[in-house]
Design a protein around this motif. Structure first.
Motif, short mmCIF file in Angstrom:
data_model
loop_
_atom_site.label_atom_id
_atom_site.label_comp_id
_atom_site.label_asym_id
_atom_site.label_seq_id
_atom_site.Cartn_x
_atom_site.Cartn_y
_atom_site.Cartn_z
N LYS B 266 0.85 -1.19 0.00
CA LYS B 266 0.00 0.00 0.00
C LYS B 266 0.88 1.25 0.00
O LYS B 266 1.82 1.35 0.80
N VAL B 267 0.59 2.17 -0.89
CA VAL B 267 1.30 3.45 -0.91
C VAL B 267 0.29 4.53 -0.52
O VAL B 267 -0.82 4.57 -1.06
N THR B 268 0.65 5.37 0.43
CA THR B 268 -0.23 6.48 0.79
C THR B 268 0.50 7.80 0.51
O THR B 268 1.64 8.00 0.95
N ASP B 290 4.77 2.75 -16.03
CA ASP B 290 4.32 1.43 -16.48
C ASP B 290 3.96 0.50 -15.33
O ASP B 290 4.25 -0.68 -15.35
N LEU B 291 3.34 1.07 -14.29
CA LEU B 291 2.95 0.28 -13.12
C LEU B 291 1.43 0.11 -13.09
O LEU B 291 0.69 1.05 -13.38
N ASN B 292 0.99 -1.10 -12.76
CA ASN B 292 -0.45 -1.35 -12.64
C ASN B 292 -0.87 -1.23 -11.19
O ASN B 292 -0.30 -1.90 -10.33
N ILE B 293 -1.88 -0.42 -10.93
CA ILE B 293 -2.36 -0.33 -9.55
C ILE B 293 -3.67 -1.07 -9.44
O ILE B 293 -4.36 -1.34 -10.42
N ASP B 294 -4.02 -1.43 -8.20
CA ASP B 294 -5.23 -2.21 -7.96
C ASP B 294 -6.29 -1.31 -7.31
O ASP B 294 -7.07 -0.64 -7.99
N MET B 295 -6.33 -1.24 -5.99
CA MET B 295 -7.34 -0.44 -5.31
C MET B 295 -6.87 1.01 -5.19
O MET B 295 -5.70 1.27 -4.99
N VAL B 296 -7.80 1.94 -5.27
CA VAL B 296 -7.48 3.35 -5.05
C VAL B 296 -8.51 3.94 -4.10
O VAL B 296 -9.71 3.74 -4.29
N VAL B 297 -8.07 4.63 -3.09
CA VAL B 297 -9.01 5.25 -2.15
C VAL B 297 -8.53 6.66 -1.83
O VAL B 297 -7.36 6.89 -1.57
N GLN B 298 -9.47 7.61 -1.92
CA GLN B 298 -9.14 8.97 -1.48
C GLN B 298 -10.01 9.28 -0.26
O GLN B 298 -11.23 9.14 -0.32
N ASN B 299 -9.38 9.67 0.82
CA ASN B 299 -10.16 10.01 2.01
C ASN B 299 -10.78 11.40 1.84
O ASN B 299 -10.30 12.22 1.06
N THR B 313 -3.06 0.47 -3.83
CA THR B 313 -2.28 -0.77 -3.68
C THR B 313 -1.74 -1.18 -5.04
O THR B 313 -2.32 -0.84 -6.08
N LEU B 314 -0.63 -1.90 -4.99
CA LEU B 314 -0.01 -2.42 -6.23
C LEU B 314 0.89 -3.59 -5.84
O LEU B 314 1.17 -3.78 -4.65
N PRO B 315 1.33 -4.41 -6.80
CA PRO B 315 2.19 -5.55 -6.45
C PRO B 315 3.44 -5.08 -5.71
O PRO B 315 4.05 -4.08 -6.08
N LYS B 316 3.80 -5.82 -4.65
CA LYS B 316 5.00 -5.48 -3.87
C LYS B 316 6.21 -5.28 -4.77
O LYS B 316 7.05 -4.42 -4.54
N THR B 337 4.18 14.01 2.10
CA THR B 337 5.10 12.89 2.27
C THR B 337 4.49 11.61 1.69
O THR B 337 3.32 11.60 1.29
N LEU B 338 5.31 10.54 1.63
CA LEU B 338 4.85 9.25 1.12
C LEU B 338 4.96 8.21 2.23
O LEU B 338 5.94 8.22 2.99
N ARG B 339 3.97 7.31 2.32
CA ARG B 339 4.09 6.18 3.24
C ARG B 339 4.02 4.89 2.44
O ARG B 339 3.21 4.78 1.52
N TYR B 340 4.85 3.94 2.78
CA TYR B 340 4.91 2.66 2.06
C TYR B 340 4.72 1.54 3.06
O TYR B 340 5.40 1.51 4.09
#
Lengths: 422, 422
Positions: B266-268, B290-299, B313-316, B337-340
């Motif tokens: 998960k990347v935030t 060229d990255l495929n992402i899966d779920m996307v959520v915006q609070n 979320t995306l493949p590890k 900032t980024l959280r991983y």
């Protein structure tokens, strides 16, 4: 700088290190300005391992599926070799026998090449790439099935591609330095031959020399493609096999080498009535059983009995089939008994020079006699004399003959054919 | 009796014994009166061993030569399987992807099938033979080079051949008994599903079920080829994947199963200015890498700050690339900032029945809450609900949901779709 075809055997590409070493050699040849086509065998023992697997599945694996299986071996080595070359910089593309245009008949496991249409190879070369081709395999003209060429097939692939692409030379890389005047394991004094005519190489190959197979030499002779046999380890100049130069160094070149072969057995048909048609009946039986024989000798009939003995040699692996086939016709042909002996050795002296040099046969027999080696059979061609002896005598016999013809490496009398490779 | 396509994975043909066992099953199918086409993967670990070899040669093996190498694996298994069948009596012929007419685009290592022209297969069947086809491989339409289809490629080969040959069914043989309501390793009470519609199988496959890949199911759905997933060891009836029967048993069939996936991270993106175009900037960056992402959520934006957080979320395996790409645009996009986090799990509840059954979402969340599992992200489709939890909670969460929907094997409430396989 012309086109060079290089062939690397399984021992040269047995592991990742070997593949990288071979890749460097290929890249050096390319950098020297040549167009390069490489024929490669399966890695090390891969083919044997595949055969073992097949035998776990099916008692006598043969035919179409067996060929499909075996060709996986070269697919692995050729693609790894292409990767190794690309890793060093130059472009490389690998091709199966089918993709390379190696067209064969439909005799699975021992197909013969009937045409080579190397359009994709030519096109890869035109794009500046090095072409890597799977040895030992082709595609059948009729069924489009994958075929294998049988023993020595990769060498034949290399020579056939060299002919079709009009190559300057076909280099056969192996784990020895070239063709020797005798097997160095038997004769430590054996000398590397710098150059040898097709004809002599054919006789050596047909009579026990393992470096090249007669089939490949025959192909090279037909299309006049010089072969350079050399080591993939040392990089030294090896042996050139080619057309005897006109005029040439015929006078000084008598003998090319001594070959030996312990893979044959001797069958003696004892007490054959000495009248027309008897020998024919025996050899028709052998031919009908699809067996290839090598030497044939019929002794003079003992006048008192009207009976004669006929002996022939053939591969040990076919020995039992021959005995079985002959037993079945014993009544019809009317011989007394059969003798089978698989502890024999064949020693052959080869040299185009012996045509014009009298006394070669005498020297040969004297050498064997002085070494105390008994001769059981004799057979000759224009450029070869072969004898059969006890298997135990083979080392002694080869050394004696080698020495008698001045082939030992400390000898003054060098055996050289002028021309091509010197 | 129609045509059956059977696919056997690497674990089913891992050694000579496995190949013989599979051969007997194929021959039984043939003797029952079917025409049989078999798609086979490489034996056991062969492909991994070839990849290891390639990595010894070249740091990042890819492209044409890598495909040439990998396809050697199926060549070995298919020819051995053909030999094993012939050994039992029936005629069998093996075909490479190219010979079978599996035509692909030119994307090496992950080619897509664009056409199947199975003329040689049809002709082998017409001659009464069983056709064995190499899975996972094809030939590119443009360059005529050998290609591989990437992950799950052999299943796709099987379905594509089934479609092109108008097969009655595509049987996928594997080492489990079929599709389960959850992974039996996590949920001992998981139950084998007798039949499942394409749509549900697609969602399960896309969200962590390993039995079939979404790509293969998608292909089967497009051409309406029923898939029968079953064990090559037990021979029991497995799971039928097919079109939902018209009318069908929709009322009683709510949930097909629970899938889980721990392969994602998960990347935030924290503190994104809450104004138009900000999210677009972030996802354009990800797409350009060229990255495929899966779920996307915006609070929801906190009104006091005017800032929002966006998580995806995306493949590890792609995680670090995503972080790198985003860091480069931090100034331009203007986030804080980024959280991983790569210790997450995704749990998905799948069932076409949930469309018409209110309360599914509530029951799902209650089950997780009762199990003490915290929910970090939520995403839904018409027939699926997915949540992200801590990786440590995955077993607990899947068991709780599985039980709450009456999927446990001692439960009264069976989850069945009528029709095809019953």
């Amino acid at each position: 700088m012309g086109l060079v075809v290089q062939k690397y055997g399984g021992s040269s590409v047995a592991d990742a290190e070997g593949i990288k070493r071979v890749a460097r050699r290929i890249v050096d040849t390319k950098k020297a300005g040549h167009e390069v086509v490489v024929v490669v065998s399966a890695m090390g023992d891969t083919t044997d391992e595949l055969i073992d697997l097949a035998q776990e599945i099916s008692p006598i694996p043969t035919g179409r599926e067996f060929d499909m299986l075996l060709t996986a071996g070269e697919r692995i080595s050729m693609s790894l070799l292409a990767m190794a070359i690309k890793n060093l910089g130059p472009e490389a593309m690998s091709f199966t026998g089918s993709q390379a245009g190696v067209i064969t008949d439909s005799s699975h496991n021992k197909a013969r090449i009937i045409d080579v249409t190397p359009g994709r190879i030519r096109s890869a070369l035109d794009q500046g790439a090095i072409a890597i081709v799977a040895g030992f395999q082709g595609v059948s003209q009729d069924s489009k099935d994958i075929t294998t060429l049988g023993r020595g097939g990769s060498d034949t692939t290399a020579v056939a591609l060299a002919a079709a692409l009009d190559a300057e030379v076909c280099e056969i890389y192996t784990d020895v330095d070239g063709v020797f005047t005798a097997d160095p394991r038997l004769v430590p004094m054996a000398r590397k031959v710098d150059a040898i005519p097709f004809e002599d190489m054919l006789e050596l190959a047909a009579h026990g020399s393992k470096v090249l197979l007669d089939r490949c030499v025959e192909y090279a002779r037909r299309y006049d493609i010089p072969i350079h046999v050399r080591s993939s380890f040392s990089g030294k100049r090896g042996t050139w096999v080619g057309k005897l130069p006109e005029g040439g160094a015929m006078e000084q070149a008598i003998i090319s080498g001594v070959a030996h072969d312990t893979s044959e057995a001797k069958v003696t048909v004892v007490g054959v009535p000495d009248k027309p048609g008897e020998a024919a009946g025996i050899f028709r039986t052998i031919a009908d059983a699809d067996l290839n024989i090598d030497m044939v000798v019929q002794n003079v009939s003992a006048a008192s009995t009207g009976l004669t003995d006929i002996s022939f040699t053939l591969p040990k692996t076919d020995g039992h089939k021959a005995i079985e086939a002959l037993r079945k016709v014993q009544g019809a042909v009317g011989f007394e008994t059969l003798r089978y002996d698989d502890h024999i050795a064949k020693i052959s002296l080869v040299g185009a020079g012996m045509r014009t040099n009298p006394g070669v046969t005498a020297t040969f027999f004297e050498a064997l006699s002085n070494a105390g080696v008994n001769i059981e059979l004799i057979s000759t061609s224009e450029i070869r004399i072969s004898v059969v002896t006890r298997e135990d005598d083979v080392a002694e016999a080869v050394r004696a003959v080698h020495s008698a013809f001045g082939l030992d490496s400390d000898s003054e009398e060098a055996v050289v054919y002028g021309g091509t490779g010197r």
